[in-house]
Write a protein that holds these residues in place. Structure first.
Motif, PDB file in Angstrom:
ATOM      1  N   VAL A  92       0.843  -1.205   0.000  1.00 41.59           N
ATOM      2  CA  VAL A  92       0.000   0.000   0.000  1.00 41.59           C
ATOM      3  C   VAL A  92       0.876   1.252   0.000  1.00 41.59           C
ATOM      4  O   VAL A  92       0.623   2.213  -0.735  1.00 41.59           O
ATOM      5  CB  VAL A  92      -0.950  -0.011   1.208  1.00 41.59           C
ATOM      6  CG1 VAL A  92      -1.622   1.351   1.389  1.00 41.59           C
ATOM      7  CG2 VAL A  92      -2.005  -1.104   1.044  1.00 41.59           C
ATOM      8  N   SER A  93       1.931   1.241   0.818  1.00 39.93           N
ATOM      9  CA  SER A  93       2.838   2.382   0.867  1.00 39.93           C
ATOM     10  C   SER A  93       3.531   2.578  -0.474  1.00 39.93           C
ATOM     11  O   SER A  93       3.646   3.705  -0.970  1.00 39.93           O
ATOM     12  CB  SER A  93       3.876   2.176   1.977  1.00 39.93           C
ATOM     13  OG  SER A  93       4.839   3.219   1.957  1.00 39.93           O
ATOM     14  N   ALA A  94       3.999   1.488  -1.086  1.00 40.14           N
ATOM     15  CA  ALA A  94       4.676   1.585  -2.379  1.00 40.14           C
ATOM     16  C   ALA A  94       3.754   2.174  -3.436  1.00 40.14           C
ATOM     17  O   ALA A  94       4.155   3.031  -4.231  1.00 40.14           O
ATOM     18  CB  ALA A  94       5.182   0.210  -2.804  1.00 40.14           C
ATOM     19  N   ARG A  95       2.522   1.727  -3.444  1.00 39.89           N
ATOM     20  CA  ARG A  95       1.561   2.257  -4.416  1.00 39.89           C
ATOM     21  C   ARG A  95       1.344   3.750  -4.216  1.00 39.89           C
ATOM     22  O   ARG A  95       1.293   4.528  -5.173  1.00 39.89           O
ATOM     23  CB  ARG A  95       0.248   1.509  -4.290  1.00 39.89           C
ATOM     24  CG  ARG A  95      -0.845   2.036  -5.221  1.00 39.89           C
ATOM     25  CD  ARG A  95      -2.189   1.711  -4.654  1.00 39.89           C
ATOM     26  NE  ARG A  95      -3.279   2.276  -5.448  1.00 39.89           N
ATOM     27  CZ  ARG A  95      -4.527   2.306  -5.021  1.00 39.89           C
ATOM     28  NH1 ARG A  95      -4.847   1.802  -3.856  1.00 39.89           N
ATOM     29  NH2 ARG A  95      -5.472   2.835  -5.781  1.00 39.89           N
ATOM     30  N   GLN A  96       1.214   4.187  -2.967  1.00 41.37           N
ATOM     31  CA  GLN A  96       1.005   5.603  -2.686  1.00 41.37           C
ATOM     32  C   GLN A  96       2.210   6.440  -3.116  1.00 41.37           C
ATOM     33  O   GLN A  96       2.055   7.530  -3.685  1.00 41.37           O
ATOM     34  CB  GLN A  96       0.732   5.797  -1.193  1.00 41.37           C
ATOM     35  CG  GLN A  96      -0.592   5.211  -0.737  1.00 41.37           C
ATOM     36  CD  GLN A  96      -0.738   5.191   0.780  1.00 41.37           C
ATOM     37  OE1 GLN A  96       0.258   5.306   1.513  1.00 41.37           O
ATOM     38  NE2 GLN A  96      -1.966   5.054   1.255  1.00 41.37           N
ATOM     39  N   VAL A  97       3.408   5.933  -2.850  1.00 38.13           N
ATOM     40  CA  VAL A  97       4.620   6.656  -3.228  1.00 38.13           C
ATOM     41  C   VAL A  97       4.731   6.766  -4.749  1.00 38.13           C
ATOM     42  O   VAL A  97       5.059   7.828  -5.292  1.00 38.13           O
ATOM     43  CB  VAL A  97       5.864   5.964  -2.632  1.00 38.13           C
ATOM     44  CG1 VAL A  97       7.147   6.542  -3.222  1.00 38.13           C
ATOM     45  CG2 VAL A  97       5.872   6.101  -1.112  1.00 38.13           C
ATOM     46  N   LEU A  98       4.438   5.666  -5.452  1.00 39.62           N
ATOM     47  CA  LEU A  98       4.528   5.692  -6.906  1.00 39.62           C
ATOM     48  C   LEU A  98       3.455   6.592  -7.524  1.00 39.62           C
ATOM     49  O   LEU A  98       3.660   7.148  -8.607  1.00 39.62           O
ATOM     50  CB  LEU A  98       4.424   4.277  -7.457  1.00 39.62           C
ATOM     51  CG  LEU A  98       5.618   3.373  -7.103  1.00 39.62           C
ATOM     52  CD1 LEU A  98       5.363   1.953  -7.567  1.00 39.62           C
ATOM     53  CD2 LEU A  98       6.902   3.909  -7.708  1.00 39.62           C
ATOM     54  N   ALA A  99       2.330   6.748  -6.843  1.00 44.26           N
ATOM     55  CA  ALA A  99       1.314   7.685  -7.319  1.00 44.26           C
ATOM     56  C   ALA A  99       1.823   9.119  -7.232  1.00 44.26           C
ATOM     57  O   ALA A  99       1.459   9.964  -8.048  1.00 44.26           O
ATOM     58  CB  ALA A  99       0.028   7.525  -6.517  1.00 44.26           C
ATOM     59  N   ARG A 100       2.666   9.391  -6.246  1.00 42.53           N
ATOM     60  CA  ARG A 100       3.259  10.725  -6.114  1.00 42.53           C
ATOM     61  C   ARG A 100       4.385  10.947  -7.118  1.00 42.53           C
ATOM     62  O   ARG A 100       4.666  12.070  -7.519  1.00 42.53           O
ATOM     63  CB  ARG A 100       3.798  10.942  -4.688  1.00 42.53           C
ATOM     64  CG  ARG A 100       2.745  11.001  -3.619  1.00 42.53           C
ATOM     65  CD  ARG A 100       3.287  11.598  -2.335  1.00 42.53           C
ATOM     66  NE  ARG A 100       4.321  10.783  -1.699  1.00 42.53           N
ATOM     67  CZ  ARG A 100       4.073   9.839  -0.793  1.00 42.53           C
ATOM     68  NH1 ARG A 100       2.815   9.572  -0.442  1.00 42.53           N
ATOM     69  NH2 ARG A 100       5.056   9.161  -0.232  1.00 42.53           N
ATOM     70  N   HIS A 101       5.053   9.855  -7.493  1.00 41.62           N
ATOM     71  CA  HIS A 101       6.208   9.948  -8.382  1.00 41.62           C
ATOM     72  C   HIS A 101       6.046   8.972  -9.556  1.00 41.62           C
ATOM     73  O   HIS A 101       6.825   8.020  -9.701  1.00 41.62           O
ATOM     74  CB  HIS A 101       7.488   9.618  -7.621  1.00 41.62           C
ATOM     75  CG  HIS A 101       7.664  10.350  -6.330  1.00 41.62           C
ATOM     76  ND1 HIS A 101       7.820  11.729  -6.259  1.00 41.62           N
ATOM     77  CD2 HIS A 101       7.701   9.912  -5.043  1.00 41.62           C
ATOM     78  CE1 HIS A 101       7.963  12.093  -4.991  1.00 41.62           C
ATOM     79  NE2 HIS A 101       7.888  11.002  -4.239  1.00 41.62           N
ATOM     80  N   PRO A 102       5.053   9.164 -10.409  1.00 41.72           N
ATOM     81  CA  PRO A 102       4.800   8.179 -11.478  1.00 41.72           C
ATOM     82  C   PRO A 102       5.957   8.002 -12.446  1.00 41.72           C
ATOM     83  O   PRO A 102       6.091   6.950 -13.069  1.00 41.72           O
ATOM     84  CB  PRO A 102       3.551   8.733 -12.174  1.00 41.72           C
ATOM     85  CG  PRO A 102       3.498  10.181 -11.806  1.00 41.72           C
ATOM     86  CD  PRO A 102       4.077  10.275 -10.437  1.00 41.72           C
ATOM     87  N   TRP A 103       6.805   9.007 -12.596  1.00 36.78           N
ATOM     88  CA  TRP A 103       7.974   8.902 -13.472  1.00 36.78           C
ATOM     89  C   TRP A 103       8.925   7.807 -13.019  1.00 36.78           C
ATOM     90  O   TRP A 103       9.724   7.287 -13.818  1.00 36.78           O
ATOM     91  CB  TRP A 103       8.725  10.244 -13.496  1.00 36.78           C
ATOM     92  CG  TRP A 103       9.140  10.694 -12.121  1.00 36.78           C
ATOM     93  CD1 TRP A 103       8.422  11.500 -11.281  1.00 36.78           C
ATOM     94  CD2 TRP A 103      10.328  10.341 -11.413  1.00 36.78           C
ATOM     95  NE1 TRP A 103       9.094  11.666 -10.092  1.00 36.78           N
ATOM     96  CE2 TRP A 103      10.267  10.972 -10.147  1.00 36.78           C
ATOM     97  CE3 TRP A 103      11.441   9.556 -11.721  1.00 36.78           C
ATOM     98  CZ2 TRP A 103      11.280  10.841  -9.198  1.00 36.78           C
ATOM     99  CZ3 TRP A 103      12.453   9.420 -10.767  1.00 36.78           C
ATOM    100  CH2 TRP A 103      12.367  10.063  -9.526  1.00 36.78           C
TER     101      TRP A 103
END
Length: 224
Positions: A92-103
């Motif tokens: 869940v944390s990884a998904r949230q972080v990647l949503a902030r930094h999609p690049w």
């Protein structure tokens, strides 16, 4: 103007590697990594382009540091709980972080010079699986599967043309359904009507799929 746009520029004397990397991440968040260059970054920092090379040798080294900063934001699987709960919190944390930094999605596993946060992350995930009873090869299988699910979902989510359930409903009714004659696409029409009526939010699919993956892995813990 945003607070970020009001941020004062840095002189060369006030630069540090941390400031350079943080600003590079901010720039990539706004404009994507393809638009990132040392000259563009220097301009955002209000510094001379050549001054950045005191902190990073080239763009590849800068990308390594940027990805390590992203890994640092991801919560490591906690040790004080069962392995499924721990890996769920990590995912869940990884998904949230990647949503902030999609690049960063396509770069997370591509770096050949991983930084300390990257290595801590890999060690913690592997340790969670191994101490839960997964043999070495099965832990590797599980790690690949979970990474594929998290990164794949993040990539798909980043490419969607809507962000919320309300936006999805508007798009279904105003864009998709007019392209789907009911006599040719009866099941798609049925699904669209039911999902809009229920206020369907595709963001909820992440936990649904994650729990299926974790549940499927559970019986394999003791497999030699």
């Amino acid at each position: 103007m945003s607070e970020r746009e009001h941020r004062p520029v840095a002189s060369d004397a006030l630069l540090s590697k941390q400031r350079v990397v943080i600003e590079a991440v901010r720039l990539a968040d706004r404009e994507g990594v393809d638009g990132l260059s040392m000259r563009r970054l220097a301009g955002a920092l209000g510094a001379g382009a050549m001054s950045l090379y005191h902190y990073v040798a080239n763009k590849e080294e800068l990308l390594d540091a940027m990805i390590d900063l992203v890994f640092e934001e991801i919560e490591l699987p906690p040790q004080e709980t069962d392995w499924q709960s721990a890996m769920r919190r990590w995912a869940v944390s990884a998904r949230q972080v990647l949503a902030r930094h999609p690049w960063a999605i396509g770069l997370m596993q591509s770096r050949t010079s991983p930084g300390p946060a990257n290595l801590r992350h890999s060690e913690a995930v592997t340790a969670c699986l191994r101490t839960a009873g997964f043999p070495v090869f099965m832990a590797t299988h599980a790690n690949w599967l979970l990474d594929s699910y998290v990164y794949g979902f993040a990539l798909q989510e980043a490419s969607l043309p809507f962000d919320t359930a309300d936006e999805l409903a508007d798009m279904v009714e105003g864009v998709f359904l007019p392209q789907l004659p009911p006599d040719e696409f009866p099941y798609l029409n049925e699904s669209a009507a039911a999902l809009v009526a229920a206020g369907y939010d595709p963001a909820e699919e992440f936990i649904f799929g994650l729990d299926l993956v974790l549940g499927a892995l559970e019986p394999l813990r003791a497999t030699a």
